[in-house]
Design a protein around this motif. Structure first.
Motif, PDB file in Angstrom:
ATOM      1  N   GLU A   1       0.836  -1.199   0.000  1.00 56.20           N
ATOM      2  CA  GLU A   1       0.000   0.000   0.000  1.00 56.20           C
ATOM      3  C   GLU A   1       0.871   1.250   0.000  1.00 56.20           C
ATOM      4  O   GLU A   1       1.957   1.285   0.576  1.00 56.20           O
ATOM      5  N   ASP A   2       0.384   2.272  -0.681  1.00 54.49           N
ATOM      6  CA  ASP A   2       0.959   3.609  -0.608  1.00 54.49           C
ATOM      7  C   ASP A   2      -0.185   4.605  -0.714  1.00 54.49           C
ATOM      8  O   ASP A   2      -1.360   4.223  -0.616  1.00 54.49           O
ATOM      9  N   GLU A   3       0.135   5.870  -0.908  1.00 53.27           N
ATOM     10  CA  GLU A   3      -0.918   6.884  -0.929  1.00 53.27           C
ATOM     11  C   GLU A   3      -1.775   6.799  -2.181  1.00 53.27           C
ATOM     12  O   GLU A   3      -2.881   7.358  -2.238  1.00 53.27           O
ATOM     13  N   GLU A   4      -1.324   6.040  -3.208  1.00 54.45           N
ATOM     14  CA  GLU A   4      -2.053   5.968  -4.466  1.00 54.45           C
ATOM     15  C   GLU A   4      -2.966   4.760  -4.573  1.00 54.45           C
ATOM     16  O   GLU A   4      -4.009   4.824  -5.228  1.00 54.45           O
ATOM     17  N   LEU A   5      -2.564   3.654  -3.948  1.00 53.09           N
ATOM     18  CA  LEU A   5      -3.337   2.427  -4.137  1.00 53.09           C
ATOM     19  C   LEU A   5      -3.038   1.397  -3.065  1.00 53.09           C
ATOM     20  O   LEU A   5      -2.087   1.524  -2.280  1.00 53.09           O
ATOM     21  N   ILE A   6      -3.870   0.361  -3.039  1.00 48.86           N
ATOM     22  CA  ILE A   6      -3.668  -0.841  -2.230  1.00 48.86           C
ATOM     23  C   ILE A   6      -3.667  -2.018  -3.197  1.00 48.86           C
ATOM     24  O   ILE A   6      -4.534  -2.100  -4.077  1.00 48.86           O
ATOM     25  N   ALA A   7      -2.702  -2.909  -3.079  1.00 48.91           N
ATOM     26  CA  ALA A   7      -2.609  -4.041  -4.002  1.00 48.91           C
ATOM     27  C   ALA A   7      -2.314  -5.327  -3.251  1.00 48.91           C
ATOM     28  O   ALA A   7      -1.548  -5.331  -2.277  1.00 48.91           O
ATOM     29  N   PHE A   8      -2.928  -6.423  -3.698  1.00 50.43           N
ATOM     30  CA  PHE A   8      -2.694  -7.755  -3.153  1.00 50.43           C
ATOM     31  C   PHE A   8      -2.262  -8.687  -4.280  1.00 50.43           C
ATOM     32  O   PHE A   8      -2.658  -8.505  -5.435  1.00 50.43           O
ATOM     33  N   ALA A   9      -1.468  -9.699  -3.928  1.00 53.40           N
ATOM     34  CA  ALA A   9      -1.054 -10.713  -4.894  1.00 53.40           C
ATOM     35  C   ALA A   9      -0.706 -11.995  -4.146  1.00 53.40           C
ATOM     36  O   ALA A   9      -0.539 -11.993  -2.922  1.00 53.40           O
ATOM     37  N   SER A  10      -0.574 -13.070  -4.895  1.00 54.82           N
ATOM     38  CA  SER A  10      -0.234 -14.363  -4.289  1.00 54.82           C
ATOM     39  C   SER A  10       1.233 -14.450  -3.899  1.00 54.82           C
ATOM     40  O   SER A  10       1.599 -15.319  -3.110  1.00 54.82           O
ATOM     41  N   GLU A  11       2.062 -13.573  -4.467  1.00 54.99           N
ATOM     42  CA  GLU A  11       3.485 -13.614  -4.165  1.00 54.99           C
ATOM     43  C   GLU A  11       4.017 -12.216  -3.873  1.00 54.99           C
ATOM     44  O   GLU A  11       3.468 -11.212  -4.342  1.00 54.99           O
TER      45      GLU A  11
ATOM     46  N   LYS B   1     -15.846   1.385   0.851  1.00 55.84           N
ATOM     47  CA  LYS B   1     -16.035   2.250  -0.304  1.00 55.84           C
ATOM     48  C   LYS B   1     -15.319   3.588  -0.135  1.00 55.84           C
ATOM     49  O   LYS B   1     -14.780   4.150  -1.100  1.00 55.84           O
ATOM     50  N   ASP B   2     -15.277   4.101   1.109  1.00 55.10           N
ATOM     51  CA  ASP B   2     -14.626   5.398   1.344  1.00 55.10           C
ATOM     52  C   ASP B   2     -13.108   5.295   1.431  1.00 55.10           C
ATOM     53  O   ASP B   2     -12.424   6.293   1.667  1.00 55.10           O
ATOM     54  N   GLY B   3     -12.545   4.070   1.245  1.00 52.01           N
ATOM     55  CA  GLY B   3     -11.101   3.878   1.247  1.00 52.01           C
ATOM     56  C   GLY B   3     -10.523   3.429   2.569  1.00 52.01           C
ATOM     57  O   GLY B   3      -9.316   3.164   2.665  1.00 52.01           O
ATOM     58  N   GLU B   4     -11.347   3.330   3.619  1.00 54.18           N
ATOM     59  CA  GLU B   4     -10.841   2.871   4.909  1.00 54.18           C
ATOM     60  C   GLU B   4     -10.302   1.447   4.767  1.00 54.18           C
ATOM     61  O   GLU B   4     -10.972   0.558   4.255  1.00 54.18           O
ATOM     62  N   PHE B   5      -9.089   1.235   5.250  1.00 52.72           N
ATOM     63  CA  PHE B   5      -8.370  -0.038   5.089  1.00 52.72           C
ATOM     64  C   PHE B   5      -8.095  -0.616   6.470  1.00 52.72           C
ATOM     65  O   PHE B   5      -7.346  -0.032   7.258  1.00 52.72           O
ATOM     66  N   THR B   6      -8.695  -1.769   6.783  1.00 50.66           N
ATOM     67  CA  THR B   6      -8.570  -2.359   8.116  1.00 50.66           C
ATOM     68  C   THR B   6      -8.311  -3.852   8.029  1.00 50.66           C
ATOM     69  O   THR B   6      -8.563  -4.492   6.995  1.00 50.66           O
ATOM     70  N   PHE B   7      -7.815  -4.402   9.132  1.00 50.31           N
ATOM     71  CA  PHE B   7      -7.579  -5.836   9.255  1.00 50.31           C
ATOM     72  C   PHE B   7      -8.333  -6.355  10.473  1.00 50.31           C
ATOM     73  O   PHE B   7      -8.310  -5.730  11.535  1.00 50.31           O
ATOM     74  N   ASP B   8      -8.980  -7.505  10.325  1.00 56.08           N
ATOM     75  CA  ASP B   8      -9.717  -8.115  11.429  1.00 56.08           C
ATOM     76  C   ASP B   8      -9.489  -9.621  11.417  1.00 56.08           C
ATOM     77  O   ASP B   8      -9.437 -10.249  10.346  1.00 56.08           O
TER      78      ASP B   8
END
Length: 641
Positions: free
Chosen positions: A264-274, A302-309
């Motif tokens: 993650e950075d200020e522009e985007l959040i990205a996930f991948a398998s590796e 939707k508003d961009g809030e990024f959390t882990f649970d």
């Protein structure tokens, strides 16, 4: 891996944090997310070529306008095909004036994959179905944003039958054949429940329809949704999901069997398998890429809030060992160091096998994915030789001096010699894969380097793993025997594969494993074949028990023999018959303990030891053995329990 073993699936996910106008101004394109999705998938193309799919969700689309899209393909070269077709479509719409590429709003409104949320999937199909309809993402459409759902993932559920039965008992009509559909419907059911409960509360409070939808958008509780939906799932999984309102989630199984990383950075959040693809695509350091914790769900509202649970109770870690041995790309810093360590750990067995005749030995690797382990083996052999040289020099000094002749002997002779022996012919391999029943062509998949190996040389070749042994016997060893060495040593960086996998790898039929067949051969040779019948009856009794009470009865098959005895029988079975070569073949395997010592994380070893991380694994292995004894083909996890 010399045997043809299908890869685990790969996933990619991107959530843009900035408006399209930001990317247009900074990078000169409103398709920044689309382009990054392609790169993220291309850097993981090794993870599956049965099919691909991409999906997109657009935020805040006007009423009446479509907001969720997908494109899938099960054709050859599907990845490049899908992205090329979409790029051509974009160019055509630009030429016709439908899209103004300099106008970010125009791109978002008119181009299907101009959304803020993008996801992609590279498919290896454990279900055996290879149509476009079986490709991810799966989509559940409704005319409610907060009931529309799209999912994809790298996973396999061992208890898909039981999960489907749960849907039936609710009164639903599930489509059998894929656990992906089961996961989609399970999450969708609980999403519907959340939506309906919220809807009735808000309607009864007197809110208008538009107000109700806006409030539901904010109130959907994704962690609770996942917590409720995943209750009872048995398997390994990393799953990406998107709800029509723009909420998204990425979840990972409680034991970390399937991999998942994020950046993650200020522009985007990205996930991948590796990890490595994220580092390459976003020019990130290893420290900037994190691993999604097992048993957790990452939520992007939707508003961009990024959390882990956390959605599941903590469990012992059981990362897939084959990710480290073979599947993951070797340019990941951890994977690279671990594979080198695996190669080095084989040194004692290799030295013993060649009688320490390092000066009469050529070392190589096959296939190309074993090259990193080969480098580790060479480093280990050099270190072994340095120690020998040091000991000899110390002894010579103690006994009165070092002669020039001794120095020449120590420095110039008996050092490890590495060569490129086998060269894969990609065109030939592709031709054979497209034409069944052409075993006579298999031995021509590789070309060899002639004149490198001398008649009195040993030839040591390192391999990632040996699963079925078919390619080793029918192709690899026949090819290597053309060099006419005194002895061929095949060194596997994986231990003996003895048990089926049921969490996403194409290793489900126990009767095809060379280690199993070798053990059965020894039992028959020694007149102990009745043990197979005893284990068969024991497995059937286990399958009558509740799943959480089952134990792995198949372990009894292997208890009669040591690892070395089974390896010796494997060596005999894979000998390349029908050639003019009369040398010796020996196959050696990395031990389970050495494998764990080479790995930087806690990894599962169920394919080697039979110690499954979930109760469903014990059901699968018992069922796989019953299928073998009853001469039934098919996956051991095709059962309802």
């Amino acid at each position: 891996m010399s045997d043809s073993l299908k890869h685990e699936c790969g996933l990619a996910f991107i959530r843009l944090r900035k408006p399209h106008s930001y990317f247009q101004e900074k990078y000169g394109t409103s398709l920044y997310g689309f382009q990054k999705l392609f790169l993220l998938m291309e850097k993981q193309h090794n993870r599956g070529q049965d099919g691909i799919g991409i999906g997109s969700v657009k935020l805040d689309m006007p009423l009446g306008q479509p907001y969720i899209f997908r494109e899938r393909s099960a054709k050859q070269n599907g990845l490049s095909r899908v992205f090329a077709e979409q790029s051509k479509r974009f160019a055509k719409m630009t030429r016709k004036g439908i899209i103004d590429p300099s106008d970010p709003d125009s791109v978002k409104q008119k181009f299907d994959f101009g959304g803020e949320l993008l996801m992609g999937h590279l498919r290896y199909g454990t279900s055996g179905v290879f149509s476009q309809g079986s490709c991810h993402p799966y989509l559940r459409r409704t005319n409610w944003l907060t009931r529309t759902l799209m999912v994809l993932g790298n996973f396999n559920m061992t208890n898909a039958g039981a999960l489907n039965q749960r849907l039936i008992e609710r009164g639903q009509h599930p489509v059998f054949g894929t656990d992906t559909q089961t996961v989609l419907e399970e999450i969708g059911f609980h999403l519907d429940e959340q939506h309906q409960n919220l809807y009735h509360q808000l309607r009864d409070a007197g809110l208008t329809g538009q107000e109700i939808q806006e409030r539901i958008n904010d109130a959907i509780n994704v962690p609770d949704l996942i917590r409720t939906s995943a209750d009872g799932w048995d398997g390994g999984f990393s799953i990406v999901g998107a709800i029509g309102n723009g909420d998204a989630f990425v979840m990972r199984d409680p034991r970390g069997i399937r991999p998942c990383f994020y950046y993650e950075d200020e522009e985007l959040i990205a996930f991948a398998s590796e990890r490595a693809p994220l580092m390459t695509v976003f020019d990130a350091d290893a420290e900037q890429v994190s691993e999604l914790a097992p048993g957790h769900v990452a939520t992007i509202k939707k508003d961009g809030e990024f959390t882990f649970d956390r959605y599941a109770e903590p469990q012992p870690m059981s990362h897939c060992s084959f990710e480290r041995i073979y599947f993951s790309r070797g340019n990941d810093p951890e994977i690279y160091s671990e594979r080198k360590a695996m190669g080095a750990a084989l040194v004692p067995q290799v030295v013993k096998s060649i009688g320490n005749e390092i000066d009469k030995t050529v070392v190589s690797f096959i296939p190309n994915t074993a090259e990193i382990a080969y480098q580790g083996l060479m480093d280990g052999l050099r270190l072994h030789r340095r120690k020998e040289v040091a000991e000899t020099l110390h002894k010579a000094v103690a006994e009165g001096g070092v002669s020039d002749e001794l120095i020449d002997d120590l420095i110039l002779r008996n050092w490890p010699r590495g060569e490129k022996i086998a060269h894969k012919d990609i065109k030939m391999r592709t031709f054979i894969s497209q034409e069944s029943g052409r075993n006579q062509l298999v031995s021509h998949v590789y070309d060899i380097s002639y004149g490198v190996v001398q008649k009195n040389d040993n030839l040591v070749v390192i391999d990632d793993s040996i699963v079925r042994g078919t390619t080793l016997q029918k192709s690899i060893l026949k090819i290597l025997s053309r060099t006419q060495p005194k002895k061929i040593v095949i060194a596997s960086t994986a231990p003996q594969i003895r048990y089926p996998d049921c969490y996403g790898i194409d290793m489900s039929e126990i009767g095809k494993f060379i280690a199993f067949r070798a053990t059965v051969s020894l039992l028959k040779r020694d007149g102990r074949e009745s043990l197979l019948d005893e284990v068969y009856e024991a497995c059937k009794r286990e399958l009558d028990k509740p799943v959480d009470q089952m134990v792995n009865q198949v372990k009894r098959v292997y208890e009669a023999y040591s690892d070395e005895e089974i390896a010796a029988e494997i060596s005999r079975m894979v000998y390349p018959e029908g050639t003019d070569w009369d040398g010796e073949v020996e196959v050696v395997f990395l031990s389970v303990d050495d494998l764990h010592n080479c790995l930087n994380v806690e990894c599962g070893d169920w394919y080697f030891t039979g110690d499954y991380p979930t109760s469903g694994g014990n059901a699968v292995v018992n069922n796989a053995f019953v299928n073998y004894m009853e001469k039934k083909d098919g996956r051991g996890y095709d059962l309802v329990f």
